[in-house]
Design an enzyme around this catalytic site. Structure first.
Site, PDB file in Angstrom:
ATOM      1  N   GLU A   1      -7.005   4.865   7.673  1.00  0.00           N
ATOM      2  CA  GLU A   1      -6.621   6.153   7.282  1.00  0.00           C
ATOM      3  C   GLU A   1      -7.731   6.844   6.593  1.00  0.00           C
ATOM      4  OE1 GLU A   1      -2.881   5.616   5.221  1.00  0.00           O
ATOM      5  OE2 GLU A   1      -2.019   5.240   7.261  1.00  0.00           O
TER       6      GLU A   1
ATOM      7  N   ASN B   1       1.077  -1.268   0.126  1.00  0.00           N
ATOM      8  CA  ASN B   1       0.016   0.060  -0.230  1.00  0.00           C
ATOM      9  C   ASN B   1       0.955   1.174   0.068  1.00  0.00           C
ATOM     10  OD1 ASN B   1      -1.825   2.098   0.588  1.00  0.00           O
ATOM     11  ND2 ASN B   1      -2.358   1.539   2.636  1.00  0.00           N
ATOM     12  N   TRP B   2       0.898   1.756  -1.141  1.00  0.00           N
ATOM     13  CA  TRP B   2       1.877   2.920  -1.117  1.00  0.00           C
ATOM     14  C   TRP B   2       1.374   4.204  -0.616  1.00  0.00           C
ATOM     15  CZ3 TRP B   2       4.617   3.121  -6.805  1.00  0.00           C
ATOM     16  CH2 TRP B   2       4.965   1.679  -7.030  1.00  0.00           C
ATOM     17  N   LYS B   3       0.315   4.258  -0.407  1.00  0.00           N
ATOM     18  CA  LYS B   3      -0.556   5.580   0.296  1.00  0.00           C
ATOM     19  C   LYS B   3      -0.203   6.795  -0.640  1.00  0.00           C
ATOM     20  CE  LYS B   3      -0.067   3.256   4.692  1.00  0.00           C
ATOM     21  NZ  LYS B   3      -0.212   3.339   5.980  1.00  0.00           N
TER      22      LYS B   3
ATOM     23  N   GLU C   1      -5.750  -5.074  10.132  1.00  0.00           N
ATOM     24  CA  GLU C   1      -4.865  -3.855  10.390  1.00  0.00           C
ATOM     25  C   GLU C   1      -5.135  -3.219  11.664  1.00  0.00           C
ATOM     26  OE1 GLU C   1      -2.731  -2.611   6.626  1.00  0.00           O
ATOM     27  OE2 GLU C   1      -4.220  -1.327   6.983  1.00  0.00           O
TER      28      GLU C   1
ATOM     29  N   SER D   1       2.927  -2.309  10.016  1.00  0.00           N
ATOM     30  CA  SER D   1       4.364  -2.063  10.577  1.00  0.00           C
ATOM     31  C   SER D   1       5.163  -3.447  10.378  1.00  0.00           C
ATOM     32  CB  SER D   1       4.526  -1.641  11.793  1.00  0.00           C
ATOM     33  OG  SER D   1       4.326  -0.370  12.076  1.00  0.00           O
TER      34      SER D   1
ATOM     35  N   GLY E   1       2.739  -1.016   4.128  1.00  0.00           N
ATOM     36  CA  GLY E   1       2.769   0.199   3.974  1.00  0.00           C
ATOM     37  C   GLY E   1       4.185   0.710   3.616  1.00  0.00           C
ATOM     38  N   GLY E   2       4.991   1.330   4.573  1.00  0.00           N
ATOM     39  CA  GLY E   2       6.249   1.749   4.728  1.00  0.00           C
ATOM     40  C   GLY E   2       7.207   0.806   3.946  1.00  0.00           C
TER      41      GLY E   2
END
Ligand code: PGA
Length: 413
Positions: A257, A170-172, A327, A373, A394-395
């Site tokens: 989010e 998930n590149w956001k 999540e 995470s 994500g990150g």
């Protein structure tokens, strides 16, 4: 424990040597039974601080309660002890022969040297007990437990193998088009024959670039949201049909989010999920509790509610096309990962909730991811869990090397 009060006889502070004193529903305290007791009715009786070194044959002792009772060396033959509860009882060296003990519970009981032969032990619960030398049908109980654990794991792993492992990035709101292209080129070089499904969920502006860059590769492309209406006056929104037309296969829905910053509710997540399915997209639906909800011990209520509402009106066949991402909100982007056991506990709960709503077969077929995470260092442990079928990253999905390490961990999974 329920006692039949009308039948209660109080036998206290006495020594019982003949069976005439025995009765169903008896409450026996600080007494001593030393007789050979045959064909007696002890159903629903309660024994506290009693010495029961007797031999019980063909007796009905079902639903009995034993607390601080000495039963060491006692013999039970063809007796019914189903549903009994034993707490702090000494059963060392006791022999159970052809007796039914199904559904009984043993807590902090000394069972060392106890021998169970030819009985019904289904549904027995044992916790905090001494088990040295205890045998069941001639087999050492510790070996039996190890055997069970191994088989249970194999059984879970087998079910896990039936499901698709899916690692989705998930590149956001990250990466311009040239940056997206560069990251995907690097990833393509690493991911040629992955043992799991790999998805890149990129910002809307990168979708076309991503579809182009991943053509002919195993990497699939996903969007990060879609609107529930087909078209119309919804400024700033993108419909599911628009995504399908671009060659997009997946869409993340209900990400925390979006729930937190953009007013997404279970109702709108449900509408988007149904619209995405109707258009032929595969939704990755996110659920998860806030830290406050976990601390209030309502994680399961929150998750069950989200599952019920987000998938309301979704058929079993449609559900099999969905991925559910667990999540925990407190773990997203915080560097605070749920432990593998916490992730497994909730993913298993999600599967159990699906089983109640859709039946076991459908629940077993659904891919459930963990997200929050997850990184190159913790992925292997998280993904080794029986109900964690993949990850929403994500990150760590913004670095090709780290993302690839997670993909490799899923393949081992
Ligand atoms: P994170 O994000 O891996 O950066 O915590 C996960 C997600 O939001 O899907």
């Amino acid at each position: 424990m329920e006692l039949n009060k009308e039948k209660i006889t109080l036998i206290a502070d006495c020594e019982v040597t003949d069976k005439s004193k025995t009765a169903g529903g008896a409450v026996v305290r600080t007494s001593k039974f030393c007789a050979d007791i045959s064909e007696c009715d002890f159903e629903g009786s309660c024994f506290v601080q009693t010495n029961l070194c007797a031999t019980f044959k063909r007796s009905d002792m079902s639903g009995d309660y034993f607390e601080e009772v000495n039963l060491s060396g006692a013999g039970f033959e063809r007796s019914d002890m189903s549903g009994d509860y034993f707490e702090e009882v000494n059963l060392s060296g006791a022999a159970f022969e052809r007796s039914s003990i199904c559904g009984a519970a043993f807590e902090e009981v000394n069972l060392s040297g106890a021998v169970f032969t030819d009985g019904d032990l289904s549904g027995v619960e044992i916790s905090g007990c001494k088990l040295d030398g205890m045998t069941i049908d001639g087999l050492d109980v510790r070996e039996l437990i190890e055997f069970y654990k191994k088989n249970h794991k194999e059984n879970c792993d087998m079910k896990k193998n039936v499901r698709k492992a899916v690692i989705a990035g998930n590149w956001k709101m990250n990466k311009t088009r040239p940056e997206a292209k560069a990251l995907l080129e690097e990833l393509k070089g690493k991911v040629s024959d992955p043992g799991c499904e790999v998805i890149a969920c990129v910002p809307f502006t990168n979708l076309e670039t991503a579809v182009e860059a991943t053509k002919g590769t195993p990497i699939k492309v996903g969007a990060q949201n879609c609107h529930f209406e087909k078209s119309g006056a919804f400024t700033g929104e993108i419909s599911a049909d628009m995504l399908v037309e671009m060659g997009v296969e997946y869409v993340v829905l209900g990400h925390s989010e979006r729930r937190q910053y953009f007013g997404e509710t279970d109702e709108t997540v449900n509408k988007r999920t149904r619209a995405a399915l109707a258009a032929g997209l595969k939704p990755i639906v996110c659920v998860g509790e806030l830290l406050w909800e976990r601390e209030c011990n309502i994680t399961e209520e929150v998750i069950a509610r989200q599952i019920k509402l987000d998938f309301y009106g979704v058929s079993a066949e449609e559900l099999k096309k969905c991925i559910i991402a667990y999540e925990p909100v407190w773990a997203i982007g915080t560097g605070k990962t749920a432990t593998a056991d916490q992730a497994e506990e909730v993913c298993a709960f999600i599967r159990a909730t699906l089983a109640k709503l859709y039946g076991d077969d459908t629940a077993e077929a659904v891919t459930i991811q963990y997200g929050g995470s997850m990184n190159a260092g913790n992925a292997e442990e998280l993904l080794s869990k029986a109900n964690v079928d993949g990850g929403l990253i994500g990150g760590a999905s913004l670095k090709a090397g780290d993302f690839n390490t997670i993909i490799e961990a899923a393949t081992k999974g």
